[in-house]
Structures are given as structure tokens and as C-alpha cells.
Design a protein around this motif. Structure first.
Motif, PDB file in Angstrom:
ATOM      1  N   ILE A  24       0.826  -1.213   0.000  1.00 55.28           N
ATOM      2  CA  ILE A  24       0.000   0.000   0.000  1.00 55.28           C
ATOM      3  C   ILE A  24       0.866   1.273   0.000  1.00 55.28           C
ATOM      4  N   TYR A  25       2.009   1.230   0.671  1.00 52.73           N
ATOM      5  CA  TYR A  25       2.831   2.445   0.791  1.00 52.73           C
ATOM      6  C   TYR A  25       3.842   2.645  -0.341  1.00 52.73           C
ATOM      7  N   THR A  26       3.910   1.723  -1.276  1.00 54.59           N
ATOM      8  CA  THR A  26       4.881   1.881  -2.366  1.00 54.59           C
ATOM      9  C   THR A  26       4.196   1.738  -3.722  1.00 54.59           C
ATOM     10  N   ASN A  27       4.921   2.115  -4.776  1.00 53.25           N
ATOM     11  CA  ASN A  27       4.298   2.064  -6.098  1.00 53.25           C
ATOM     12  C   ASN A  27       5.009   1.163  -7.103  1.00 53.25           C
ATOM     13  N   SER A  28       6.018   0.458  -6.665  1.00 52.74           N
ATOM     14  CA  SER A  28       6.652  -0.478  -7.594  1.00 52.74           C
ATOM     15  C   SER A  28       7.034  -1.736  -6.826  1.00 52.74           C
ATOM     16  N   ILE A  29       7.203  -2.807  -7.559  1.00 53.00           N
ATOM     17  CA  ILE A  29       7.539  -4.088  -6.913  1.00 53.00           C
ATOM     18  C   ILE A  29       8.892  -3.974  -6.214  1.00 53.00           C
ATOM     19  N   GLU A  30       9.818  -3.285  -6.862  1.00 48.63           N
ATOM     20  CA  GLU A  30      11.158  -3.126  -6.290  1.00 48.63           C
ATOM     21  C   GLU A  30      11.087  -2.399  -4.939  1.00 48.63           C
ATOM     22  N   ASP A  31      10.341  -1.280  -4.935  1.00 42.90           N
ATOM     23  CA  ASP A  31      10.201  -0.520  -3.688  1.00 42.90           C
ATOM     24  C   ASP A  31       9.477  -1.335  -2.618  1.00 42.90           C
ATOM     25  N   ARG A  32       8.456  -2.047  -3.071  1.00 44.82           N
ATOM     26  CA  ARG A  32       7.695  -2.863  -2.110  1.00 44.82           C
ATOM     27  C   ARG A  32       8.609  -3.903  -1.457  1.00 44.82           C
ATOM     28  N   ASN A  33       9.431  -4.573  -2.269  1.00 41.29           N
ATOM     29  CA  ASN A  33      10.326  -5.585  -1.713  1.00 41.29           C
ATOM     30  C   ASN A  33      11.367  -4.979  -0.779  1.00 41.29           C
ATOM     31  N   ASP A  34      11.860  -3.798  -1.154  1.00 44.64           N
ATOM     32  CA  ASP A  34      12.820  -3.102  -0.281  1.00 44.64           C
ATOM     33  C   ASP A  34      12.178  -2.778   1.050  1.00 44.64           C
ATOM     34  N   LEU A  35      10.946  -2.268   0.972  1.00 38.62           N
ATOM     35  CA  LEU A  35      10.261  -1.888   2.210  1.00 38.62           C
ATOM     36  C   LEU A  35       9.967  -3.115   3.075  1.00 38.62           C
ATOM     37  N   MET A  36       9.587  -4.207   2.430  1.00 39.18           N
ATOM     38  CA  MET A  36       9.317  -5.431   3.204  1.00 39.18           C
ATOM     39  C   MET A  36      10.557  -5.862   3.978  1.00 39.18           C
ATOM     40  N   GLN A  37      11.685  -5.806   3.283  1.00 34.71           N
ATOM     41  CA  GLN A  37      12.927  -6.212   3.937  1.00 34.71           C
ATOM     42  C   GLN A  37      13.276  -5.261   5.088  1.00 34.71           C
ATOM     43  N   GLU A  38      13.050  -3.978   4.836  1.00 26.49           N
ATOM     44  CA  GLU A  38      13.329  -2.971   5.874  1.00 26.49           C
ATOM     45  C   GLU A  38      12.433  -3.212   7.106  1.00 26.49           C
ATOM     46  N   ILE A  39      11.164  -3.541   6.850  1.00 33.57           N
ATOM     47  CA  ILE A  39      10.242  -3.783   7.966  1.00 33.57           C
ATOM     48  C   ILE A  39      10.711  -4.992   8.784  1.00 33.57           C
ATOM     49  N   VAL A  40      11.072  -6.067   8.092  1.00 32.92           N
ATOM     50  CA  VAL A  40      11.534  -7.276   8.813  1.00 32.92           C
ATOM     51  C   VAL A  40      12.782  -6.941   9.630  1.00 32.92           C
ATOM     52  N   TYR A  41      13.683  -6.190   9.021  1.00 31.96           N
ATOM     53  CA  TYR A  41      14.932  -5.824   9.700  1.00 31.96           C
ATOM     54  C   TYR A  41      14.660  -4.967  10.945  1.00 31.96           C
ATOM     55  N   GLN A  42      13.775  -3.977  10.789  1.00 33.92           N
ATOM     56  CA  GLN A  42      13.472  -3.090  11.926  1.00 33.92           C
ATOM     57  C   GLN A  42      12.692  -3.829  13.004  1.00 33.92           C
ATOM     58  N   LEU A  43      11.837  -4.755  12.589  1.00 34.06           N
ATOM     59  CA  LEU A  43      11.096  -5.549  13.580  1.00 34.06           C
ATOM     60  C   LEU A  43      12.086  -6.385  14.402  1.00 34.06           C
ATOM     61  N   TRP A  44      13.068  -6.941  13.717  1.00 38.08           N
ATOM     62  CA  TRP A  44      14.070  -7.756  14.410  1.00 38.08           C
ATOM     63  C   TRP A  44      14.881  -6.885  15.388  1.00 38.08           C
ATOM     64  N   LYS A  45      15.241  -5.681  14.917  1.00 41.13           N
ATOM     65  CA  LYS A  45      16.030  -4.786  15.763  1.00 41.13           C
ATOM     66  C   LYS A  45      15.288  -4.402  17.044  1.00 41.13           C
ATOM     67  N   SER A  46      13.961  -4.289  16.945  1.00 40.41           N
ATOM     68  CA  SER A  46      13.234  -3.855  18.149  1.00 40.41           C
ATOM     69  C   SER A  46      12.467  -5.004  18.802  1.00 40.41           C
TER      70      SER A  46
END
Lengths: 162, 198
Positions: A24-46
Motif C-alpha cells: 500500500i505504501y509503495t508504487n513499484s515491486i522493487e520498492d515494495r520488496n525493499d520496504l518489506m525487507q526494511e520492515i523485517v529488519y526493523q522488527l528484528w532490531k526492536s
């Protein structure tokens, strides 16, 4: 290790949530995948700071939506992306073409909302109660009710215009 | 599509993605490792290059200051050096906040508020930067005649007519477009901020 296994279990149980928010927050598959990875990484960090006062999914929604906002800030200035693991990426593909089309129409309508409304409608679609939405967003329950009514009206107008 | 259809599509998607559970320990370790390395390389190349060009230009004018033989050219020279430094600092300031990660455990509305305030600041700084760039362009055109020595081109009246008129036309169109876009962003973000404080 136990902590890591527990985290992976939680991610697997909630990866649909991560996919939908990133989508929902991105407009391309590439951005979506980047954001997904970032979310997983930040979830792990916290993950170690998660105090279990709220449910895991409530915590995940909050972190994922916050990360999405931070991602919006830096996306245009980003110079490096990291290739996502193929196997993890695989689940993000929408296999059904008809489903893909319907998803794009849904995204088109939600994209027209501002970031606050976007957050509220995502949580409504995820069947969250007004109390849970208030907790994740950080506004009062009555405010959620008022805003939700306005969002429904906005969406109705948008749909009618088409 | 109506609201009920939106809800139905959302639910269908939820079912589709719920069936797949692909993350395992090995994949996760690889992802974390790559992510860690990417943080070490987080350099914003265009901004660094842009700043280096600004500083380099300021130093170049400084070294060739003796070529500016009249008081008016010396004033223009000092102004150009100042503008190069200010533009460089403003540019770095405006992008600095983009990499400040906040507390991701905060409520969404708090993050949005911070995001909106920073976005408005960013747009205002960029507008200021653009205005200063116009002034810089004029000073650089003036200094060209002295810094690279007088020659046939700079002695020609056409040089002045073309450089200023083309520069001016470019600036008018470019600034109209950029200001319009920044003003729209500022307006939308202010609306969001108002909604957040209601």
C-alpha cells in the motif's frame, strides 16, 4: 537462537501483514520488496523491546507503518538497494491475474487518501476494532470513529466519480 | 468498486498471502548480514558530489581572487564564495534529516507529525536554496570574464545578451515549476498536520 526462531515464527505468521502494508505504501515491486525487507529488519532490531503489553500483531502494525513512513522520507534519495532473498521474495508474487487487477483498483483508491487516513483504513480492513486502531495510531477512540466516517465518505465519493 | 468490494479484495489477498510461510533461519541470517553491510555503505553520492563541486568552486575563486581587478568584481567574488558555501550547507542540512531514524515503536500519529514537520522544513530549505542558486548564476556569469581572462567571447556584447537572457528564461520556467510543486507539497502536508492536531 531461541529468540531468533521465535521471531521467524512470528514473521511467518504475520507476513501477509508486512506484504499488504509494504504494497500500500509503495508504487513499484522493487520498492515494495525493499520496504518489506526494511520492515523485517526493523522488527528484528526492536524485537527485544517488545513488552507483550499489546498483541504481537498490534506491535507489528505499529512498527511496520512507522517504517513505511520513514521509508517514504528516504526512498527518493536512496542510492543502494539490497537484493532480497529469492525464497522470501517468492511469496510476495500475486499469482492470480484477476486478483492482481482487483488489488490494483483497491490500491488506486487507497492511494488517494492522505497518510493518516491510509493508516486508519488499512487497520479497518484488517478487522481491527476502534480501540485497537486508536492504540496503534495514537489517537482517541472517538477520533477514530469520526475520522473513519469521513474516510468512508471520501472513498464513496471517489468511487462515484469513476 | 465499492467499500464492501475493497474489503472483500483485502480479505481475499489476506487468505492468499497467509498460505505461504517462506522465512527460515538461513534466509533470515543472509538478509540480516546484507542489511548490516548496506548500512556501512550508506553514502549519498549525488549530495556529496554536489557539495564537493560547491566547495571546489569556492576554493577556485579564492585562489584566483587576485584576477578580480576592480572593487565591484571583488564584491561579486566574495558574494559567489559565500553563496557556494551557503548552498552547500543548506543542501546538506536539508538531506540530513532524511537519514535520522526515529523511534519506530511510537504511535503512528507521532511519526506522521514528525514526518510532516520535517517535510515542510525540507521544502522551505529547498526553495531558499533555489533562490540562492539564481543569484549564484548571475555572479558566476559576471566572474567568468575575469577568472578565465578577457577574450573574444567575453568581450563580445552577444555573450552578455545571450548568457543573461537564456539564464533568465531558464530560471523563470524552472522556478515556476519547482515552486509550484514545493508549494503544493507544503499545502498538503500542512493539511495533514491540521488533521493530526484535531
Amino acid at each position: 537462537m531461541e529468540n531468533k526462531n521465535g521471531f521467524i515464527k512470528e514473521i511467518n505468521e504475520n507476513q501477509g501483514l508486512i506484504f499488504k502494508i509494504a504494497s500500500i505504501y509503495t508504487n513499484s515491486i522493487e520498492d515494495r520488496n525493499d520496504l518489506m525487507q526494511e520492515i523485517v529488519y526493523q522488527l528484528w532490531k526492536s524485537f527485544h523491546t517488545f513488552d507483550k503489553r499489546s498483541s504481537v500483531s498490534t506491535w507489528m502494525y505499529r512498527v511496520a507503518m512507522n517504517v513505511a513512513i520513514y521509508y517514504l522520507k528516504s526512498a527518493k534519495k536512496k542510492v543502494q538497494t539490497i537484493p532480497m532473498e529469492e525464497q522470501f521474495l517468492h511469496f510476495t508474487e500475486i499469482e492470480n491475474k484477476e486478483m492482481e487487477e482487483k488489488w490494483q483498483v483497491l490500491k488506486h483508491h487507497i492511494d488517494k487518501l492522505n497518510l493518516l487516513d491510509k493508516g486508519i483504513i488499512i487497520l479497518y480492513l484488517e478487522n481491527k476494532s476502534h480501540e485497537e486502531i486508536a492504540q496503534i495510531i495514537g489517537i482517541s477512540v472517538s477520533n477514530v470513529g469520526t475520522k473513519f466516517y469521513r474516510i468512508k465518505e471520501k472513498l464513496k465519493q471517489q468511487i462515484l466519480k469513476q | 468498486m465499492e467499500l464492501d468490494d475493497i474489503k472483500k479484495t483485502w480479505d481475499e489477498m489476506s487468505i492468499q498471502v497467509k498460505e505461504k510461510q517462506n522465512l527460515n533461519l538461513k534466509i533470515f541470517d543472509n538478509m540480516s548480514k546484507r542489511k548490516f553491510h548496506s548500512h556501512l555503505n550508506k553514502i549519498i553520492v549525488p549530495e556529496i558530489l554536489g557539495s564537493a563541486v560547491c566547495i571546489g568552486s569556492a576554493v577556485f575563486i579564492g585562489f584566483n581572487f587576485y584576477r578580480l581587478d576592480t572593487i565591484s568584481f571583488q564584491i561579486v567574488g566574495v558574494l559567489a564564495i559565500l553563496l557556494f558555501v551557503i548552498i552547500c550547507v543548506l543542501s546538506l542540512m536539508s538531506i540530513q534529516h532524511l537519514y535520522k531514524a526515529g523511534d519506530i515503536n511510537k504511535p503512528y500519529a507521532d511519526t506522521l507529525k514528525k514526518f510532516a514537520i520535517e517535510k515542510i522544513k525540507f521544502c522551505k530549505l529547498q526553495k531558499l536554496n533555489l533562490t540562492l542558486s539564481y543569484l549564484l548564476l548571475v555572479t558566476v556569469i559576471l566572474l567568468l570574464t575575469r577568472l578565465f581572462g578577457r577574450n573574444e567571447i567575453t568581450d563580445s556584447k552577444y555573450f552578455w545578451i545571450f548568457s543573461f537572457s537564456i539564464g533568465y528564461i531558464f530560471l523563470v520556467f524552472f522556478s515556476k515549476f519547482v515552486y509550484k510543486s514545493y508549494n503544493k507539497t507544503i499545502r498538503e502536508t500542512e493539511n495533514l498536520l491540521n488533521e493530526l492536531s484535531n
